[in-house]
Scaffold this motif. Structure first.
Motif, mmCIF file in Angstrom:
data_model
loop_
_atom_site.group_PDB
_atom_site.id
_atom_site.type_symbol
_atom_site.label_atom_id
_atom_site.label_comp_id
_atom_site.label_asym_id
_atom_site.label_seq_id
_atom_site.Cartn_x
_atom_site.Cartn_y
_atom_site.Cartn_z
ATOM 1 N N ASP A 37 0.804 -1.223 0.000
ATOM 2 C CA ASP A 37 0.000 0.000 0.000
ATOM 3 C C ASP A 37 0.833 1.267 0.000
ATOM 4 N N VAL A 38 2.121 1.116 0.306
ATOM 5 C CA VAL A 38 2.995 2.288 0.351
ATOM 6 C C VAL A 38 4.433 1.813 0.148
ATOM 7 N N ILE A 39 5.241 2.677 -0.444
ATOM 8 C CA ILE A 39 6.645 2.336 -0.710
ATOM 9 C C ILE A 39 7.429 2.284 0.600
ATOM 10 N N TRP A 40 8.660 1.753 0.509
ATOM 11 C CA TRP A 40 9.524 1.752 1.697
ATOM 12 C C TRP A 40 10.427 2.974 1.701
ATOM 13 N N LEU A 66 3.422 -0.540 12.269
ATOM 14 C CA LEU A 66 2.595 -1.020 11.153
ATOM 15 C C LEU A 66 3.266 -0.651 9.830
ATOM 16 N N GLY A 67 3.769 -1.645 9.133
ATOM 17 C CA GLY A 67 4.584 -1.415 7.934
ATOM 18 C C GLY A 67 6.011 -1.238 8.415
ATOM 19 N N ALA A 68 6.677 -2.355 8.756
ATOM 20 C CA ALA A 68 7.909 -2.286 9.560
ATOM 21 C C ALA A 68 9.159 -1.936 8.766
ATOM 22 N N GLY A 69 9.115 -2.082 7.432
ATOM 23 C CA GLY A 69 10.312 -1.802 6.630
ATOM 24 C C GLY A 69 11.472 -2.654 7.102
ATOM 25 N N ASP A 70 12.616 -2.006 7.375
ATOM 26 C CA ASP A 70 13.808 -2.767 7.810
ATOM 27 C C ASP A 70 13.790 -3.067 9.304
ATOM 28 N N GLY A 71 12.710 -2.732 9.978
ATOM 29 C CA GLY A 71 12.545 -3.101 11.392
ATOM 30 C C GLY A 71 13.099 -2.081 12.366
ATOM 31 N N LYS A 72 13.516 -0.901 11.857
ATOM 32 C CA LYS A 72 14.261 -0.003 12.733
ATOM 33 C C LYS A 72 13.449 0.516 13.919
ATOM 34 N N ILE A 73 12.140 0.716 13.759
ATOM 35 C CA ILE A 73 11.351 1.236 14.888
ATOM 36 C C ILE A 73 11.173 0.142 15.944
ATOM 37 N N ALA A 74 10.876 -1.067 15.471
ATOM 38 C CA ALA A 74 10.719 -2.190 16.417
ATOM 39 C C ALA A 74 12.035 -2.428 17.155
ATOM 40 N N GLU A 89 5.192 -6.428 8.450
ATOM 41 C CA GLU A 89 5.691 -6.051 7.121
ATOM 42 C C GLU A 89 5.113 -7.004 6.079
ATOM 43 N N TYR A 90 4.552 -6.446 5.016
ATOM 44 C CA TYR A 90 3.874 -7.252 3.995
ATOM 45 C C TYR A 90 4.851 -7.966 3.056
ATOM 46 N N ASN A 91 5.917 -7.246 2.687
ATOM 47 C CA ASN A 91 6.881 -7.800 1.728
ATOM 48 C C ASN A 91 7.691 -8.912 2.427
ATOM 49 N N ASN A 115 5.514 -11.306 9.029
ATOM 50 C CA ASN A 115 5.201 -11.077 7.624
ATOM 51 C C ASN A 115 3.684 -11.097 7.509
ATOM 52 N N GLY A 116 3.077 -9.913 7.357
ATOM 53 C CA GLY A 116 1.622 -9.867 7.308
ATOM 54 C C GLY A 116 1.142 -8.530 6.790
ATOM 55 N N ASP A 117 -0.167 -8.428 6.690
ATOM 56 C CA ASP A 117 -0.816 -7.223 6.175
ATOM 57 C C ASP A 117 -1.406 -6.457 7.363
ATOM 58 N N ILE A 118 -1.089 -5.186 7.465
ATOM 59 C CA ILE A 118 -1.569 -4.388 8.608
ATOM 60 C C ILE A 118 -3.090 -4.291 8.647
ATOM 61 N N PHE A 119 -3.744 -4.575 7.525
ATOM 62 C CA PHE A 119 -5.208 -4.513 7.511
ATOM 63 C C PHE A 119 -5.836 -5.867 7.856
ATOM 64 N N LEU A 131 3.404 4.507 13.122
ATOM 65 C CA LEU A 131 3.004 4.503 11.711
ATOM 66 C C LEU A 131 3.905 5.423 10.904
ATOM 67 N N TYR A 132 4.277 4.974 9.728
ATOM 68 C CA TYR A 132 4.821 5.885 8.716
ATOM 69 C C TYR A 132 4.252 5.360 7.410
ATOM 70 N N LEU A 133 3.038 5.817 7.103
ATOM 71 C CA LEU A 133 2.298 5.228 5.995
ATOM 72 C C LEU A 133 1.916 6.305 4.995
ATOM 73 N N LEU A 134 0.635 6.627 4.959
ATOM 74 C CA LEU A 134 0.107 7.670 4.070
ATOM 75 C C LEU A 134 -1.179 8.184 4.728
HETATM 76 C C1 SAM Z 1 7.220 4.182 4.576
HETATM 77 S S1 SAM Z 1 7.779 2.557 5.014
HETATM 78 C C2 SAM Z 1 8.009 2.729 6.754
HETATM 79 C C3 SAM Z 1 8.962 1.735 7.346
HETATM 80 C C4 SAM Z 1 9.193 1.854 8.862
HETATM 81 N N1 SAM Z 1 7.945 1.812 9.600
HETATM 82 C C5 SAM Z 1 9.909 3.129 9.184
HETATM 83 O O1 SAM Z 1 9.238 4.081 9.611
HETATM 84 O O2 SAM Z 1 11.138 3.189 8.988
HETATM 85 C C6 SAM Z 1 6.274 1.595 4.877
HETATM 86 C C7 SAM Z 1 6.462 0.087 4.896
HETATM 87 O O3 SAM Z 1 5.154 -0.507 4.912
HETATM 88 C C8 SAM Z 1 5.168 -1.678 4.123
HETATM 89 N N2 SAM Z 1 3.764 -1.955 3.717
HETATM 90 C C9 SAM Z 1 3.043 -1.395 2.727
HETATM 91 N N3 SAM Z 1 1.783 -1.843 2.737
HETATM 92 C C10 SAM Z 1 1.688 -2.731 3.774
HETATM 93 C C11 SAM Z 1 0.645 -3.525 4.308
HETATM 94 N N4 SAM Z 1 -0.600 -3.499 3.812
HETATM 95 N N5 SAM Z 1 0.914 -4.326 5.365
HETATM 96 C C12 SAM Z 1 2.165 -4.365 5.903
HETATM 97 N N6 SAM Z 1 3.195 -3.616 5.445
HETATM 98 C C13 SAM Z 1 2.959 -2.807 4.396
HETATM 99 C C14 SAM Z 1 6.096 -1.344 2.971
HETATM 100 O O4 SAM Z 1 6.597 -2.520 2.382
HETATM 101 C C15 SAM Z 1 7.165 -0.509 3.689
HETATM 102 O O5 SAM Z 1 8.224 -1.318 4.145
#
Ligand code: SAM
Length: 275
Positions: A37-40, A66-74, A89-91, A115-119, A131-134
């Motif tokens: 749903d959003v880029i990394w 939610l959307g963990a990327g490289d895991g830095k916040i966790a 993290e979905y990917n 490895n999962g979907d935040i929704f 959160l760092y989403l949109l």
């Molecule tokens: C903007 S990055 C933020 C990464 C991290 N939270 C940070 O702040 O450094 C958003 C991350 O959300 C992941 N993502 C996008 N849609 C997702 C979804 N539906 N479920 C889980 N992760 C998702 C992306 O692959 C990406 O790694």
């Protein structure tokens, strides 16, 4: 001879197939790579630090990113603040990479990446959500977040929750971090009991903002200084004898209880039950 040649060929093939697993280049995520749903894009370290400080994370917390990327916040939540943490993290490659980072950081006992979907993945046990989403994704998550335990702390890098105003906004280097406390639900009518006296309380609530009235015979007395912070509520009113009474208490589901103090020196306990 033919058989030996075949065995040798098979061994060579299996070795060749096995080789890539060991010789494979480690997965290297690219900033800006697409996500479901959003880029990394990683949150800068100083913003991560402020986000976790705004949320006043302690070792008693369970932090979900939610959307963990490289895991830095966790990882930071576990390493710097001693909290338990989960990144969703979905990917799958990114989730594996992030879990590797957790292990490298030596916090595998406290942090993990799912490895999962935040929704879809349940994060209702979190005491802190990051959160760092949109903006649209924050809005989509908003009903789920608002149904979490009152007092849950929520921090978002860069993006708001639209008309749910933040309780704090911090900025650093042109970046903003927003903080909210999930408010209890107090909207509607309550039966108030103060030392045997009964009256009616009524609240109108919009997120953490409340207004209200108290029944004083025929009069609906307006509440002053009505404030809701997570599960903590306070309000005051002037009674039918002209005495101001200050109430403070805690909301637990359909009950409130706390203490009051009146300007004439009386004080005591109060309760209220949802109608
Ligand atoms: C903007 S990055 C933020 C990464 C991290 N939270 C940070 O702040 O450094 C958003 C991350 O959300 C992941 N993502 C996008 N849609 C997702 C979804 N539906 N479920 C889980 N992760 C998702 C992306 O692959 C990406 O790694």
């Amino acid at each position: 001879m033919k058989i030996t040649a075949r065995i040798t060929a098979l061994l060579a093939a299996s070795f060749l197939f096995a080789l890539p697993a060991h010789a494979q280049k480690p997965y290297e995520p690219q900033v800006g790579q697409s996500g479901k749903d959003v880029i990394w894009v990683p949150t800068p370290d100083e913003v991560v630090d402020r986000m976790l400080r705004m949320a006043q994370v302690t070792p008693n917390d369970l932090v979900y990113d939610l959307g963990a990327g490289d895991g830095k916040i966790a990882i930071a939540a576990a390493m710097k603040f001693g909290a338990r943490s989960v990144g969703i993290e979905y990917n799958p490659d990114m989730a594996k990479h992030a879990q590797g980072n957790v292990e490298k950081a030596g916090v595998a006992g406290k942090a993990r990446i799912l490895n999962g979907d935040i929704f879809v993945t349940d994060f209702s046990q979190a005491t802190v959500v990051t959160l760092y989403l949109l903006p649209a994704l924050n809005l989509k998550l908003r009903p789920t977040i608002l149904s979490m335990r009152p007092g849950t702390r929520v921090v978002s890098h860069s993006f708001t929750m639209e008309d749910w105003e933040a309780d704090e906004i911090s900025s650093m280097d042109g970046r903003r971090a927003y903080f909210w406390l999930v408010p209890a639900n107090v909207n509607g009518g309550w039966a108030l009991e103060t030392g045997g006296d009964k009256s009616e309380l009524s609240f109108e609530q919009r997120f953490q903002k409340i207004e209200g009235t108290v029944g004083l015979g025929q009069t609906q007395g307006g509440l002053r200084d009505a404030r809701l912070r997570g599960f903590n509520i306070s309000f005051a009113y002037v009674d039918d004898k002209g005495v101001k009474r200050d109430y403070a208490g805690r909301v637990t589901g359909g009950k409130m209880e706390g203490s009051f103090r009146a300007d004439n020196g009386t004080e005591g306990r109060w309760t209220a039950t949802k109608k």
